[in-house]
Design a protein around this motif. Structure first.
Motif, PDB file in Angstrom:
ATOM      1  N   GLN A  20      48.002  46.018  42.382  1.00 51.51           N
ATOM      2  CA  GLN A  20      46.876  45.080  42.305  1.00 51.51           C
ATOM      3  C   GLN A  20      45.947  45.222  43.509  1.00 51.51           C
ATOM      4  OE1 GLN A  20      45.834  43.443  39.828  1.00 51.51           O
ATOM      5  NE2 GLN A  20      47.604  43.416  38.468  1.00 51.51           N
ATOM      6  N   ALA A  24      42.060  46.131  43.172  1.00 47.38           N
ATOM      7  CA  ALA A  24      41.038  45.241  43.742  1.00 47.38           C
ATOM      8  C   ALA A  24      40.160  46.001  44.738  1.00 47.38           C
ATOM      9  CB  ALA A  24      41.698  44.039  44.412  1.00 47.38           C
ATOM     10  N   HIS A  25      40.774  46.792  45.591  1.00 47.07           N
ATOM     11  CA  HIS A  25      40.023  47.562  46.580  1.00 47.07           C
ATOM     12  C   HIS A  25      39.029  48.501  45.906  1.00 47.07           C
ATOM     13  CE1 HIS A  25      39.279  50.903  49.374  1.00 47.07           C
ATOM     14  NE2 HIS A  25      39.358  49.972  50.321  1.00 47.07           N
ATOM     15  N   GLN A  26      39.429  49.056  44.785  1.00 46.72           N
ATOM     16  CA  GLN A  26      38.586  50.004  44.068  1.00 46.72           C
ATOM     17  C   GLN A  26      37.669  49.312  43.053  1.00 46.72           C
ATOM     18  OE1 GLN A  26      38.670  53.703  44.604  1.00 46.72           O
ATOM     19  NE2 GLN A  26      39.206  52.569  46.452  1.00 46.72           N
ATOM     20  N   LYS A  27      37.634  47.981  43.129  1.00 53.70           N
ATOM     21  CA  LYS A  27      36.758  47.161  42.287  1.00 53.70           C
ATOM     22  C   LYS A  27      36.998  47.396  40.797  1.00 53.70           C
ATOM     23  CE  LYS A  27      33.235  46.825  45.893  1.00 53.70           C
ATOM     24  NZ  LYS A  27      34.187  46.871  46.935  1.00 53.70           N
ATOM     25  N   GLN A  28      38.283  47.467  40.442  1.00 49.34           N
ATOM     26  CA  GLN A  28      38.689  47.608  39.050  1.00 49.34           C
ATOM     27  C   GLN A  28      39.015  46.236  38.483  1.00 49.34           C
ATOM     28  OE1 GLN A  28      38.855  50.664  37.277  1.00 49.34           O
ATOM     29  NE2 GLN A  28      37.675  51.236  39.094  1.00 49.34           N
ATOM     30  N   THR A  29      38.861  46.080  37.208  1.00 49.72           N
ATOM     31  CA  THR A  29      39.177  44.820  36.559  1.00 49.72           C
ATOM     32  C   THR A  29      40.664  44.499  36.732  1.00 49.72           C
ATOM     33  OG1 THR A  29      39.156  43.630  34.465  1.00 49.72           O
ATOM     34  CG2 THR A  29      39.459  45.992  34.335  1.00 49.72           C
ATOM     35  N   PRO A  30      41.002  43.253  37.052  1.00 49.91           N
ATOM     36  CA  PRO A  30      42.417  42.902  37.251  1.00 49.91           C
ATOM     37  C   PRO A  30      43.235  42.951  35.963  1.00 49.91           C
ATOM     38  CG  PRO A  30      41.025  40.962  37.500  1.00 49.91           C
ATOM     39  CD  PRO A  30      40.114  42.136  37.326  1.00 49.91           C
TER      40      PRO A  30
END
Length: 148
Positions: A20, A24-30
């Motif tokens: 996770q 989050a760091h890679q700005k991907q949807t959770p």
């Protein structure tokens, strides 16, 4: 959702937390889905040969999928396989815990699923920077991936 398969007794919450944090760091949807499989050297050696033509075990392999779950529409990023015996050896060699090493390998695997690579110096610098930032967020800033 993070699907975890393991034949080892391992704290799954640490794996989920590492994955996770990388997402989050890679700005991907959770709500992105991926699978993490904790396995052994024999399985990774076989897969390393089958997919990369390398006749040796390795610590982590990533298999990007770039698909969507037909029921939920959530992106399926792929599979990460980690050799726990190899991670245990690397942790002992580096002087940190198996849990720390495995979180590092999860982060590394997620970055590969998202398209990062370290084959060329410029790509490697970008991937290592992201990896180090994520490890910092996890409180593992002193852990570094060791290259053989």
């Amino acid at each position: 959702m993070i699907n975890i398969e393991s034949k080892f007794d391992f704290p799954k919450d640490l794996l989920e937390r590492a994955a996770q944090a990388a997402l989050a760091h890679q700005k991907q949807t959770p709500d992105a889905d991926l699978s993490i499989v904790l396995t052994d050297d024999a399985r990774l050696k076989r897969l390393n040969w089958d997919y990369l033509g390398i006749a040796a075990p390795t610590d982590v392999l990533s298999f990007p999928a770039s698909e969507s779950d037909p029921e939920t529409g959530s992106p399926y990023l792929g599979d990460i396989l980690i050799s726990i015996p190899r991670a245990r050896e690397q942790a002992a060699s580096a002087g940190h815990t198996l849990e720390s090493e495995t979180q590092l390998l999860v982060v590394h695997g997620v970055l590969h699923l998202l398209g990062h690579d370290h084959a060329k110096p410029k790509e490697k610098a970008k991937m290592w920077k992201a990896q180090n930032e994520i490890l910092e967020l996890l409180g593992l800033g002193k852990i570094q991936i060791r290259e053989e």
